[in-house]
Design a protein around this motif. Structure first.
Motif, PDB file in Angstrom:
ATOM      1  N   VAL A  47       0.852  -1.201   0.000  1.00  0.00           N
ATOM      2  CA  VAL A  47       0.000   0.000   0.000  1.00  0.00           C
ATOM      3  C   VAL A  47       0.882   1.242   0.000  1.00  0.00           C
ATOM      4  CG1 VAL A  47      -1.715   1.320   1.283  1.00  0.00           C
ATOM      5  CG2 VAL A  47      -1.891  -1.165   1.181  1.00  0.00           C
ATOM      6  N   LEU A  48       1.916   1.240   0.818  1.00  0.00           N
ATOM      7  CA  LEU A  48       2.801   2.408   0.898  1.00  0.00           C
ATOM      8  C   LEU A  48       3.430   2.681  -0.476  1.00  0.00           C
ATOM      9  CD1 LEU A  48       4.538   1.740   4.325  1.00  0.00           C
ATOM     10  CD2 LEU A  48       2.454   3.029   3.840  1.00  0.00           C
ATOM     11  N   GLN A  49       3.798   1.603  -1.147  1.00  0.00           N
ATOM     12  CA  GLN A  49       4.385   1.741  -2.482  1.00  0.00           C
ATOM     13  C   GLN A  49       3.356   2.325  -3.462  1.00  0.00           C
ATOM     14  OE1 GLN A  49       5.504  -2.050  -4.039  1.00  0.00           O
ATOM     15  NE2 GLN A  49       7.473  -1.307  -4.745  1.00  0.00           N
ATOM     16  N   ALA A  50       2.148   1.807  -3.414  1.00  0.00           N
ATOM     17  CA  ALA A  50       1.092   2.271  -4.338  1.00  0.00           C
ATOM     18  C   ALA A  50       0.786   3.748  -4.096  1.00  0.00           C
ATOM     19  CB  ALA A  50      -0.166   1.433  -4.163  1.00  0.00           C
ATOM     20  N   ILE A  51       0.748   4.145  -2.822  1.00  0.00           N
ATOM     21  CA  ILE A  51       0.450   5.553  -2.518  1.00  0.00           C
ATOM     22  C   ILE A  51       1.557   6.459  -3.046  1.00  0.00           C
ATOM     23  CG2 ILE A  51       0.279   7.223  -0.627  1.00  0.00           C
ATOM     24  CD1 ILE A  51      -1.275   5.130   0.929  1.00  0.00           C
ATOM     25  N   GLN A  52       2.814   6.021  -2.904  1.00  0.00           N
ATOM     26  CA  GLN A  52       3.917   6.835  -3.416  1.00  0.00           C
ATOM     27  C   GLN A  52       3.793   7.037  -4.922  1.00  0.00           C
ATOM     28  OE1 GLN A  52       7.308   4.914  -1.710  1.00  0.00           O
ATOM     29  NE2 GLN A  52       6.939   5.952   0.241  1.00  0.00           N
ATOM     30  N   GLN A  53       3.366   5.978  -5.615  1.00  0.00           N
ATOM     31  CA  GLN A  53       3.186   6.114  -7.077  1.00  0.00           C
ATOM     32  C   GLN A  53       2.078   7.114  -7.393  1.00  0.00           C
ATOM     33  OE1 GLN A  53       2.610   2.108  -8.443  1.00  0.00           O
ATOM     34  NE2 GLN A  53       4.754   1.625  -8.090  1.00  0.00           N
ATOM     35  N   GLU A  54       1.014   7.088  -6.576  1.00  0.00           N
ATOM     36  CA  GLU A  54      -0.144   7.948  -6.843  1.00  0.00           C
ATOM     37  C   GLU A  54       0.102   9.414  -6.489  1.00  0.00           C
ATOM     38  OE1 GLU A  54      -2.981   7.492  -8.482  1.00  0.00           O
ATOM     39  OE2 GLU A  54      -2.181   5.525  -8.987  1.00  0.00           O
ATOM     40  N   PHE A  55       1.175   9.699  -5.742  1.00  0.00           N
ATOM     41  CA  PHE A  55       1.485  11.089  -5.381  1.00  0.00           C
ATOM     42  C   PHE A  55       1.514  11.997  -6.603  1.00  0.00           C
ATOM     43  CE2 PHE A  55       3.573  10.587  -1.008  1.00  0.00           C
ATOM     44  CZ  PHE A  55       2.508  11.251  -0.408  1.00  0.00           C
ATOM     45  N   ALA A  56       1.954  11.453  -7.719  1.00  0.00           N
ATOM     46  CA  ALA A  56       2.074  12.255  -8.944  1.00  0.00           C
ATOM     47  C   ALA A  56       0.711  12.749  -9.434  1.00  0.00           C
ATOM     48  CB  ALA A  56       2.743  11.415 -10.024  1.00  0.00           C
ATOM     49  N   ASN A  57      -0.375  12.136  -8.923  1.00  0.00           N
ATOM     50  CA  ASN A  57      -1.715  12.449  -9.472  1.00  0.00           C
ATOM     51  C   ASN A  57      -2.608  13.252  -8.532  1.00  0.00           C
ATOM     52  OD1 ASN A  57      -1.092  10.915 -11.735  1.00  0.00           O
ATOM     53  ND2 ASN A  57      -1.691   9.020 -10.688  1.00  0.00           N
ATOM     54  N   ILE A  58      -2.035  13.871  -7.481  1.00  0.00           N
ATOM     55  CA  ILE A  58      -2.944  14.477  -6.493  1.00  0.00           C
ATOM     56  C   ILE A  58      -3.600  15.767  -6.972  1.00  0.00           C
ATOM     57  CG2 ILE A  58      -1.954  13.419  -4.394  1.00  0.00           C
ATOM     58  CD1 ILE A  58      -0.478  16.058  -3.915  1.00  0.00           C
ATOM     59  N   SER A  59      -3.239  16.255  -8.143  1.00  0.00           N
ATOM     60  CA  SER A  59      -3.892  17.476  -8.641  1.00  0.00           C
ATOM     61  C   SER A  59      -5.259  17.180  -9.255  1.00  0.00           C
ATOM     62  CB  SER A  59      -2.997  18.157  -9.679  1.00  0.00           C
ATOM     63  OG  SER A  59      -2.791  17.271 -10.761  1.00  0.00           O
ATOM     64  N   VAL A  60      -5.573  15.912  -9.509  1.00  0.00           N
ATOM     65  CA  VAL A  60      -6.878  15.602 -10.110  1.00  0.00           C
ATOM     66  C   VAL A  60      -7.796  14.953  -9.075  1.00  0.00           C
ATOM     67  CG1 VAL A  60      -5.970  15.334 -12.450  1.00  0.00           C
ATOM     68  CG2 VAL A  60      -6.105  13.340 -10.956  1.00  0.00           C
ATOM     69  N   TYR A  61      -9.119  15.172  -9.264  1.00  0.00           N
ATOM     70  CA  TYR A  61     -10.087  14.567  -8.348  1.00  0.00           C
ATOM     71  C   TYR A  61     -10.017  13.045  -8.430  1.00  0.00           C
ATOM     72  CZ  TYR A  61     -12.374  19.118  -7.801  1.00  0.00           C
ATOM     73  OH  TYR A  61     -12.644  20.419  -7.508  1.00  0.00           O
ATOM     74  N   PRO A  62     -10.314  12.386  -7.317  1.00  0.00           N
ATOM     75  CA  PRO A  62     -10.338  10.919  -7.405  1.00  0.00           C
ATOM     76  C   PRO A  62     -11.575  10.464  -8.192  1.00  0.00           C
ATOM     77  CG  PRO A  62     -11.044  11.650  -5.231  1.00  0.00           C
ATOM     78  CD  PRO A  62     -10.637  12.884  -5.981  1.00  0.00           C
ATOM     79  N   ASP A  63     -11.569   9.224  -8.597  1.00  0.00           N
ATOM     80  CA  ASP A  63     -12.715   8.652  -9.315  1.00  0.00           C
ATOM     81  C   ASP A  63     -13.865   8.476  -8.328  1.00  0.00           C
ATOM     82  OD1 ASP A  63     -14.549   7.082 -10.557  1.00  0.00           O
ATOM     83  OD2 ASP A  63     -13.277   5.286 -10.627  1.00  0.00           O
ATOM     84  N   GLY A  64     -14.845   9.369  -8.432  1.00  0.00           N
ATOM     85  CA  GLY A  64     -15.946   9.407  -7.461  1.00  0.00           C
ATOM     86  C   GLY A  64     -16.731   8.114  -7.374  1.00  0.00           C
ATOM     87  N   SER A  65     -16.765   7.346  -8.456  1.00  0.00           N
ATOM     88  CA  SER A  65     -17.533   6.104  -8.369  1.00  0.00           C
ATOM     89  C   SER A  65     -16.637   4.892  -8.097  1.00  0.00           C
ATOM     90  CB  SER A  65     -18.389   5.904  -9.627  1.00  0.00           C
ATOM     91  OG  SER A  65     -17.632   6.194 -10.763  1.00  0.00           O
ATOM     92  N   ALA A  66     -15.348   5.129  -7.868  1.00  0.00           N
ATOM     93  CA  ALA A  66     -14.420   4.081  -7.446  1.00  0.00           C
ATOM     94  C   ALA A  66     -14.546   2.817  -8.303  1.00  0.00           C
ATOM     95  CB  ALA A  66     -14.648   3.752  -5.969  1.00  0.00           C
ATOM     96  N   VAL A  67     -14.416   3.020  -9.627  1.00  0.00           N
ATOM     97  CA  VAL A  67     -14.671   1.935 -10.578  1.00  0.00           C
ATOM     98  C   VAL A  67     -13.785   0.709 -10.321  1.00  0.00           C
ATOM     99  CG1 VAL A  67     -14.552   1.295 -13.016  1.00  0.00           C
ATOM    100  CG2 VAL A  67     -15.573   3.472 -12.356  1.00  0.00           C
ATOM    101  N   ALA A  68     -12.477   0.931 -10.168  1.00  0.00           N
ATOM    102  CA  ALA A  68     -11.565  -0.214 -10.030  1.00  0.00           C
ATOM    103  C   ALA A  68     -11.847  -0.981  -8.743  1.00  0.00           C
ATOM    104  CB  ALA A  68     -10.119   0.279 -10.061  1.00  0.00           C
ATOM    105  N   LEU A  69     -12.080  -0.242  -7.655  1.00  0.00           N
ATOM    106  CA  LEU A  69     -12.360  -0.891  -6.376  1.00  0.00           C
ATOM    107  C   LEU A  69     -13.688  -1.657  -6.445  1.00  0.00           C
ATOM    108  CD1 LEU A  69     -11.687  -1.367  -3.411  1.00  0.00           C
ATOM    109  CD2 LEU A  69     -12.710   0.851  -2.870  1.00  0.00           C
ATOM    110  N   THR A  70     -14.681  -1.040  -7.094  1.00  0.00           N
ATOM    111  CA  THR A  70     -15.979  -1.698  -7.209  1.00  0.00           C
ATOM    112  C   THR A  70     -15.867  -2.999  -7.999  1.00  0.00           C
ATOM    113  OG1 THR A  70     -17.060   0.444  -7.127  1.00  0.00           O
ATOM    114  CG2 THR A  70     -18.382  -1.382  -7.937  1.00  0.00           C
ATOM    115  N   GLN A  71     -15.102  -2.958  -9.091  1.00  0.00           N
ATOM    116  CA  GLN A  71     -14.938  -4.181  -9.883  1.00  0.00           C
ATOM    117  C   GLN A  71     -14.293  -5.277  -9.037  1.00  0.00           C
ATOM    118  OE1 GLN A  71     -12.757  -2.639 -13.208  1.00  0.00           O
ATOM    119  NE2 GLN A  71     -14.623  -2.114 -14.364  1.00  0.00           N
ATOM    120  N   ALA A  72     -13.271  -4.889  -8.257  1.00  0.00           N
ATOM    121  CA  ALA A  72     -12.564  -5.884  -7.438  1.00  0.00           C
ATOM    122  C   ALA A  72     -13.499  -6.447  -6.351  1.00  0.00           C
ATOM    123  CB  ALA A  72     -11.329  -5.250  -6.807  1.00  0.00           C
ATOM    124  N   LEU A  73     -14.258  -5.557  -5.713  1.00  0.00           N
ATOM    125  CA  LEU A  73     -15.149  -6.024  -4.632  1.00  0.00           C
ATOM    126  C   LEU A  73     -16.308  -6.855  -5.179  1.00  0.00           C
ATOM    127  CD1 LEU A  73     -15.254  -2.902  -2.274  1.00  0.00           C
ATOM    128  CD2 LEU A  73     -14.337  -5.164  -1.727  1.00  0.00           C
TER     129      LEU A  73
END
Ligand SMILES: Cc1ncc(COP(=O)(O)O)c(C=O)c1O
Length: 242
Positions: A47-73
């Protein structure tokens, strides 16, 4: 400026004291905080590794419908993607439920003692929290059923219960759900489900197909050790989630 009269009496939430404050005040070297039920093992290094990768994207809103997480769940649970809703922790799902379903004066049944957030959100909506004492630390389902009347809208079952750590076994839960009228919502809060080893513990997600009025809450804060990310989710009938 006056807040709404029915919220003035609500107790101010007392968060657990930071470890550093307790160490300083009591002159201790080692302190383990139990107050907030955080995971003492921390989170996965992945998780720590994934968050570090995502740091580059904090200027954009997150995916409000959480598509990837929903597919996995959806894949993991066998539920449809339309059966999931996310919140800033399952705390927010509790608030969304009371916001969307409770009218002032309606009643909501819960245990005494249980997770305090149910009662505060019920009262914020001007509804009435009907508290039913635990029996030997366990939800007294018969006494909770006896409190149902025309004004009852939502019943909360915290399984395992915070703060007693007790469970409602599957047979008891099913007998209870069979007796709750279909227009009354039952919210099954399974924040600690993954910690249970007792084989009589029910899997609320499997019960969703049998009970349209059931909503199940889960969270990434506890077993996954991700409390600071505030990711909780609710599952229920598509119409309820919509
Ligand atoms: C029973 C129960 N439900 C829900 C929550 C809320 O967790 P979160 O908002 O972090 O998902 C907690 C947190 O302590 C809890 O004990």
């Amino acid at each position: 400026m006056q807040p709404k009269p029915h919220i003035v009496h609500l107790p101010v939430y007392q968060p657990g004291k930071p470890i550093e404050d307790v160490k300083r005040e009591l002159g201790l070297d080692e302190v383990i905080k139990l107050a907030s039920n955080e995971n003492p093992y921390g989170s996965s290094p992945k998780v720590l590794q994934a968050i570090q990768q995502e740091f580059a994207n904090i200027s954009v809103y997150p995916d409000g419908s959480a598509v990837a997480l929903t597919q996995a769940l959806a894949k993991q649970t066998g539920l449809k993607e339309e059966q999931f809703i996310y919140g800033c922790g399952s705390d927010e799902i509790i608030a969304l439920i009371t916001r969307a379903f409770l009218l002032p004066g309606e009643e909501s049944i819960m245990a005494d003692q249980t997770f305090s957030v149910y009662k505060s959100n019920v009262e914020i909506e001007g509804a009435v929290a009907v508290e039913v004492p635990l029996r030997d630390g366990v939800h007294d389902l018969d006494a909770m059923l006896a409190q149902i009347n025309d004004r009852t809208k939502i019943i909360w079952i915290c399984n395992p219960n915070n703060p007693t750590g007790t469970i409602v076994p599957e047979a008891e839960l099913i007998a209870f759900l069979d007796q709750v009228p279909k227009h009354v919502m039952v919210v099954l809060d399974e924040a600690y489900a993954e910690f249970v080893t007792d084989r009589s513990y029910p899997d609320g997600i499997r019960l969703l197909s049998a009970y349209e009025n059931l909503v199940v809450l889960r969270t990434f804060s506890k077993i996954y050790g991700l409390a600071s990310l505030r990711i909780g989710y609710g599952m229920g009938a598509e119409s309820t989630i919509r």
